[in-house]
Design a protein around this motif. Structure first.
Motif, mmCIF file in Angstrom:
data_model
loop_
_atom_site.group_PDB
_atom_site.id
_atom_site.type_symbol
_atom_site.label_atom_id
_atom_site.label_comp_id
_atom_site.label_asym_id
_atom_site.label_seq_id
_atom_site.Cartn_x
_atom_site.Cartn_y
_atom_site.Cartn_z
ATOM 1 N N ASP A 36 0.715 -1.287 0.034
ATOM 2 C CA ASP A 36 -0.102 -0.093 -0.004
ATOM 3 C C ASP A 36 0.735 1.440 -0.041
ATOM 4 O O ASP A 36 0.327 2.427 -0.213
ATOM 5 C CB ASP A 36 -0.925 -0.010 1.167
ATOM 6 N N GLN A 38 2.863 4.012 -1.092
ATOM 7 C CA GLN A 38 3.249 4.548 -2.580
ATOM 8 C C GLN A 38 4.703 5.186 -2.396
ATOM 9 O O GLN A 38 4.816 6.382 -1.749
ATOM 10 C CB GLN A 38 2.395 5.865 -2.936
ATOM 11 N N TRP A 50 11.279 3.986 -10.637
ATOM 12 C CA TRP A 50 10.812 4.421 -12.067
ATOM 13 C C TRP A 50 9.415 4.924 -12.276
ATOM 14 O O TRP A 50 9.107 5.569 -13.010
ATOM 15 C CB TRP A 50 11.392 3.517 -13.130
ATOM 16 N N ASP A 51 8.648 4.197 -11.106
ATOM 17 C CA ASP A 51 7.235 4.231 -11.382
ATOM 18 C C ASP A 51 6.716 5.622 -10.629
ATOM 19 O O ASP A 51 5.541 5.968 -10.724
ATOM 20 C CB ASP A 51 6.396 3.192 -10.925
ATOM 21 N N GLY A 56 6.914 12.177 -13.660
ATOM 22 C CA GLY A 56 6.302 12.809 -14.856
ATOM 23 C C GLY A 56 6.560 11.758 -15.992
ATOM 24 O O GLY A 56 6.508 10.565 -15.736
ATOM 25 N N GLY A 57 6.629 12.213 -17.020
ATOM 26 C CA GLY A 57 6.992 11.391 -18.121
ATOM 27 C C GLY A 57 8.278 11.188 -18.589
ATOM 28 O O GLY A 57 8.622 10.497 -19.626
ATOM 29 N N THR A 60 9.536 7.563 -19.094
ATOM 30 C CA THR A 60 8.689 6.751 -20.034
ATOM 31 C C THR A 60 8.543 7.253 -21.264
ATOM 32 O O THR A 60 8.127 6.556 -22.373
ATOM 33 C CB THR A 60 7.264 6.588 -19.451
ATOM 34 N N GLY A 61 9.195 8.666 -21.419
ATOM 35 C CA GLY A 61 8.862 9.163 -23.029
ATOM 36 C C GLY A 61 10.011 8.986 -23.733
ATOM 37 O O GLY A 61 10.725 7.880 -23.439
ATOM 38 N N THR A 65 15.202 5.825 -21.867
ATOM 39 C CA THR A 65 16.247 5.027 -21.546
ATOM 40 C C THR A 65 17.582 5.977 -21.297
ATOM 41 O O THR A 65 18.243 5.769 -20.199
ATOM 42 C CB THR A 65 16.642 4.095 -22.796
ATOM 43 N N ARG A 68 17.130 7.511 -17.867
ATOM 44 C CA ARG A 68 17.293 6.505 -16.995
ATOM 45 C C ARG A 68 18.918 6.158 -16.627
ATOM 46 O O ARG A 68 19.457 5.906 -15.558
ATOM 47 C CB ARG A 68 16.680 5.026 -16.992
ATOM 48 N N GLN A 137 9.342 17.347 -11.154
ATOM 49 C CA GLN A 137 9.583 17.783 -9.791
ATOM 50 C C GLN A 137 9.985 16.447 -8.889
ATOM 51 O O GLN A 137 9.569 15.423 -8.747
ATOM 52 C CB GLN A 137 8.238 17.650 -8.900
ATOM 53 N N ARG B 196 2.455 3.954 -18.404
ATOM 54 C CA ARG B 196 3.663 4.080 -17.340
ATOM 55 C C ARG B 196 4.119 2.859 -16.614
ATOM 56 O O ARG B 196 5.515 2.910 -16.600
ATOM 57 C CB ARG B 196 2.813 5.189 -16.685
ATOM 58 N N LYS B 199 6.427 0.838 -18.990
ATOM 59 C CA LYS B 199 7.639 1.455 -19.296
ATOM 60 C C LYS B 199 8.674 1.549 -18.031
ATOM 61 O O LYS B 199 9.677 1.425 -18.312
ATOM 62 C CB LYS B 199 7.366 2.799 -19.862
ATOM 63 N N SER B 200 7.953 1.668 -17.061
ATOM 64 C CA SER B 200 8.884 1.550 -15.916
ATOM 65 C C SER B 200 9.377 0.274 -15.476
ATOM 66 O O SER B 200 10.629 0.093 -15.367
ATOM 67 C CB SER B 200 8.067 2.145 -14.422
ATOM 68 N N GLU B 254 0.319 13.761 -21.618
ATOM 69 C CA GLU B 254 1.448 13.876 -22.237
ATOM 70 C C GLU B 254 1.399 14.473 -23.652
ATOM 71 O O GLU B 254 0.120 14.450 -24.110
ATOM 72 C CB GLU B 254 2.047 12.501 -22.686
ATOM 73 N N PHE B 258 5.214 13.095 -27.675
ATOM 74 C CA PHE B 258 5.594 12.295 -26.606
ATOM 75 C C PHE B 258 5.454 10.677 -27.193
ATOM 76 O O PHE B 258 6.157 9.816 -26.845
ATOM 77 C CB PHE B 258 4.783 12.186 -25.302
ATOM 78 N N ILE B 273 6.054 4.543 -27.266
ATOM 79 C CA ILE B 273 4.679 4.311 -26.935
ATOM 80 C C ILE B 273 4.143 4.935 -28.043
ATOM 81 O O ILE B 273 4.362 6.235 -28.375
ATOM 82 C CB ILE B 273 4.076 5.026 -25.617
ATOM 83 N N HIS B 526 -4.586 -2.464 -3.570
ATOM 84 C CA HIS B 526 -4.340 -1.017 -3.168
ATOM 85 C C HIS B 526 -5.834 -0.467 -3.367
ATOM 86 O O HIS B 526 -5.791 -0.275 -4.849
ATOM 87 C CB HIS B 526 -3.380 -0.327 -3.844
ATOM 88 N N ASN B 582 -0.035 11.569 -0.799
ATOM 89 C CA ASN B 582 1.277 10.899 -0.114
ATOM 90 C C ASN B 582 1.598 11.837 1.169
ATOM 91 O O ASN B 582 2.205 11.490 1.936
ATOM 92 C CB ASN B 582 2.220 11.211 -1.131
ATOM 93 N N LYS B 637 -8.934 -1.480 5.422
ATOM 94 C CA LYS B 637 -8.379 -2.656 5.698
ATOM 95 C C LYS B 637 -8.615 -3.723 6.710
ATOM 96 O O LYS B 637 -8.977 -4.755 6.668
ATOM 97 C CB LYS B 637 -6.855 -2.661 5.204
#
Lengths: 146, 667
Positions: A36, A38, A50-51, A56-57, A60-61, A65, A68, A137, B196, B199-200, B254, B258, B273, B526, B582, B637
């Motif tokens: 749970d 995050q 990476w998630d 942002g993107g 994944t954009g 790679t 990363r 951010q 997302r 790709k992650s 996006e 993108f 993508i 979740h 968060n 929960k």
């Protein structure tokens, strides 16, 4: 004073502040499970998440790679000062981003300044957030900062 | 007697023998046996003696072949012939085998990407300085992506021309690739969450998104929320909304750039993508891993996600009404609907919203606020007793209706629409209860129908109660085929089988499906949340099953300035409420200093627990109580079965004594 009223199947309690601030007697585990949680940008084991929505993107954009490898290089850098061995990785990332000016608005002067900073090895992790034109951010976790 | 018989026989045999000998002497023909058999007849004239027959037929040693010439010579000749045949056979086999290898992909010819990488390295080493070679590198890379104009490449040496020969021409490539490693059907929020996550986990994944709308994936909440409160017309036209803190944000997740070109997706070494807009998938074959498009193309996939969402429902009265009425009716769901309602409300004097749920109530508040400036009259009709009547307990629902009325909306609860007609340029909506409103336009916000058109053609199971594709706890419908978002009826291990139509659920379930597509095999665990704001004084967040038919226990406190939705977004700087979670923290379990007594019985701020038959908490509503979702999640929960919910409510610190303390500590 707290008081209670019933409206059919619905029960309503108006609680006074005095009552509500007393310690709760409920026995409920408020610690979040691993599933749970995050996680932030840096996972508990020190790896990069990476998630993380904070990226942002970026990861994944189209330059994901490159981003990363550059960010990993920086994160795991043992060089002194940190990241001074990542010039090539950041250059590759910058070249990729140059192909997508719409996606990564060219803040070229700023980027090259940042690269110079990296090259001259005076970067901190906070600077990293400003390298991509998009300025995602990046939020480092508490452990990472300390 | 015996003797006589034997004698007779002997005599007879002897006579026979004599006759045969005599005949043999007479005839002397080669066909002795026949002659003998035929007894005393003559031999035919054309019969020949055996010697002559043998001679004529060359059946004796004189006529055997006699070897001539060199044996070696003739042997060589034969061998040569056979060697030629062998060589031809081997050649034939070789060619076939090579073709087979190439076709099956075992053998790879020089790919153009490798080729230019080779060039990239030599360039770099020749010229030394990285900065000077960077431009050329970019040029080569753009060549790689098959996006460069042909002229650009020809500036280089002949090698690049050779590379261009192997490189498939962009125009020759089909618009729809033949295969997709990850295929995502639908281009909404669940698909965004999925790509997302994919790709992650799999950085070089090749993901193809097929969507019916013509735009890139976007978020829907602002269409009924923030976009209506942005006074900057240009920003609204470009679908940008202002967050409460003044920050601008686009509804598009996006930008267009993108996304990769679907034609080149499978040639991208780093993956990407790609987005195929304006296309519809009509059938999925989970066994063959193949999909059919309405435009006729087919493609295969490795992993597939169905995230087709839903389409807005209509009520039969409006659907079958006069064409003039239909022309003035908006079914609100997508960007186009937002634009047309925006136009309509600018040109209208009055508008009726049919439906009292999330969408209807949010739009009523938004249009009511607009009406305060433009004079637009807004009516809201629904059969329930108050706004959000199916979600909020009755008392709270009625209280909310008063708040919606404060926004300038004429709310008509307990009204079921029974007729719609067109009179004197106006739409007249009549209700069963005898009421009627006369308006310029109508918005039907009466719920969502999950898009399950694919199910029948594809043999996928549909949930008979909740609607939507039936999937397991891992959101999988069939092997390598997942469903997420509004269209998925999934198994929640905590709360049972359900289907959820909310933004955050689309994100959460899309992300889960994406992770599972890369092999995570995670169950739905979740819990997603949802939120809504109705004017500046009512904002709420909820988790779990929030259904007004369930018994509830609520604990309320007095509302203060800091408890409005505006304040929370200002404080955290986030636009979407699901992203502020968060920052939540549990309440302290210690005694704070004494404070002022409760002086209001307003439903300004509180916690509502929804219980099932066995008194387990299955849903929690946080009413004007923000940043406490993680606590709610833990309570949900736990279930709080044997707990005093009054005590549980204390955990939420509804008086915010913690933040007061920390503020006091800082100053």
């Amino acid at each position: 004073m707290s008081y209670c009223k019933e409206e059919g199947k619905d029960q309503v309690i108006f609680a006074s502040k005095d009552d509500m601030v007393l310690p709760s007697k409920a026995i409920i585990n408020l610690e979040e499970d691993e599933e749970d949680q995050q996680p932030g940008l840096i996972l508990a084991n020190g790896d990069i998440n990476w998630d993380c929505p904070c990226l942002g993107g970026m990861a994944t954009g189209p330059c994901g790679t490159e981003f990363r490898s550059a960010f990993s290089c920086f994160h795991y850098s043992q060089a002194e000062p940190k990241g001074s061995d990542c010039y090539d990785a950041f250059l590759t990332m910058q070249q990729c981003m140059g192909q997508y000016p719409e996606l990564y608005p060219p803040a070229k002067e700023q980027v090259s300044e940042e690269l110079d900073q990296l090259a001259s090895a005076s970067a901190t992790e906070d600077d990293l957030a400003q390298i991509p034109g998009e300025t995602p951010q990046l939020q480092t976790s508490e452990e990472e900062k300390s | 007697m015996d003797r006589v018989h034997t004698l007779c026989r002997r005599t007879f045999a002897l006579q026979n023998l004599k006759r045969i000998v005599a005949q043999t002497q007479v005839s002397r023909t080669p066909v002795v046996v026949q002659a003998r058999c035929m007894g005393g007849h003559h031999t035919p004239d054309h019969w020949k003696p055996i010697k002559q027959v043998v001679k004529e037929q060359k059946n004796h040693m004189d006529f055997m072949p006699v070897p001539e010439g060199s044996w070696q010579e003739s042997f060589n000749k034969t061998q040569q012939k056979r060697n030629l045949m062998l060589a031809a056979g081997a050649l034939c086999f070789g060619i076939t085998y090579t073709i087979c290898l190439y076709k099956t992909g075992c053998l790879e010819l020089h790919a153009y990407t490798d080729f230019s990488q080779f060039k990239y390295k030599t360039n770099g080493s020749n010229e030394g300085a990285a900065s000077s070679s960077s431009e050329e590198v970019q040029e080569d890379n753009s060549n790689n992506n098959a996006a460069a104009t042909p002229d650009k490449g020809q500036g280089d040496a002949g090698e690049s021309g050779a590379a261009g020969g192997i490189e498939p021409d962009l125009k020759d490539l089909p618009e729809v690739p033949q295969h997709a490693q990850y295929l995502l059907i639908g281009a909404g929020t669940a698909t965004f969450g999925a790509f997302r996550a994919i790709k992650s986990k799999d950085p070089t994944a090749k993901i193809l998104v097929i969507g019916e709308e013509s735009v890139v994936p976007y978020m829907r909440p602002p269409l009924s929320k923030e976009l209506w409160f942005n006074d900057n017309k240009e920003e609204v036209d470009s679908l940008q909304f202002k967050q409460w803190n003044g920050k601008k944000r686009s509804i598009f997740y996006e930008p267009k750039e993108f996304f990769a070109d679907p034609r080149t997706l499978n040639t991208l070494e780093k993956g990407g993508i790609a987005l195929l807009t304006g296309r519809k998938v009509v059938k999925v074959d989970a066994s063959k891993k193949k999909v059919w498009l309405a435009s006729g193309e087919t493609l295969t996939y490795d992993k597939c996600l169905i995230a087709t969402g839903g389409k807005p429902r209509n009520i039969p009265v409006l659907a079958k009404a006069d064409p003039e009425v239909q022309k003035r009716t908006v079914l609100f769901r997508n960007v186009e609907d937002f634009k047309s309602l925006d136009r309509m409300t600018q040109a209208s004097e009055s508008i009726a919203i049919v439906g009292g749920g999330f969408l209807g109530s949010e739009l009523a508040c938004a249009l009511g606020k607009r009406g305060k400036d433009t004079g637009l009259r807004v009516y809201q009709l629904f059969p329930e007793k108050g706004n959000m009547g199916r979600v909020l307990p009755e008392y709270l629902s009625k209280w909310t209706t008063r708040k919606v009325e404060n926004e300038g909306v004429t709310v008509l609860p307990n009204h079921t629409v029974s007729g719609a007609s067109f009179k004197d340029g106006k739409v007249v909506i009549a209700t069963k209860e005898g009421g009627s409103v006369c308006v310029d336009g109508v918005v039907a916000a009466v719920g969502l129908e999950p898009n399950i058109e694919l199910a029948q053609a594809s043999g996928l199971e549909v949930d008979p109660v909740n609607g939507g594709y039936l999937v397991n706890a891992e959101l999988e419908a069939r092997r390598d085929l997942w469903v997420a978002g509004d269209a998925a009826c999934f198994y929640d291990m905590k709360l049972g089988r359900r289907r959820v139509e909310h933004h955050d659920h689309a994100v959460v379930s899309g992300r889960l499906a994406g992770e599972n597509m890369t092999g995570a095999a995670k169950p739905y665990w979740h819990q997603s949340m949802f939120w809504s704001d109705l004017g500046p004084e009512v904002g709420y967040e909820a988790i779990g099953i929030v259904d007004s038919s369930l018994p509830t226990v609520a604990v309320f406190a007095k509302s203060t300035e800091q408890d409005t939705p505006k304040a929370v977004v200002e404080k955290t700087g986030e636009s979407l409420r699901s992203e502020t979670e968060n920052t939540a923290s549990p309440a302290p379990l210690r005694t704070p200093p004494p404070s002022s007594p409760l002086d209001s019985e307003d439903y300004g701020k509180g916690i509502v627990f929804y219980l099932n038959k066995s008194k387990v908490v299955v849903g929690i509503l946080l009413w004007n109580t923000f940043n406490k979702m993680s606590i709610a999640r833990q309570v949900l929960k736990d279930g709080a079965k044997n707990e005093d919910l009054y005590e549980v409510a204390k955990l939420f610190d509804i008086y915010d004594t913690q933040s007061e303390q920390s503020a006091a500590g800082e100053s």
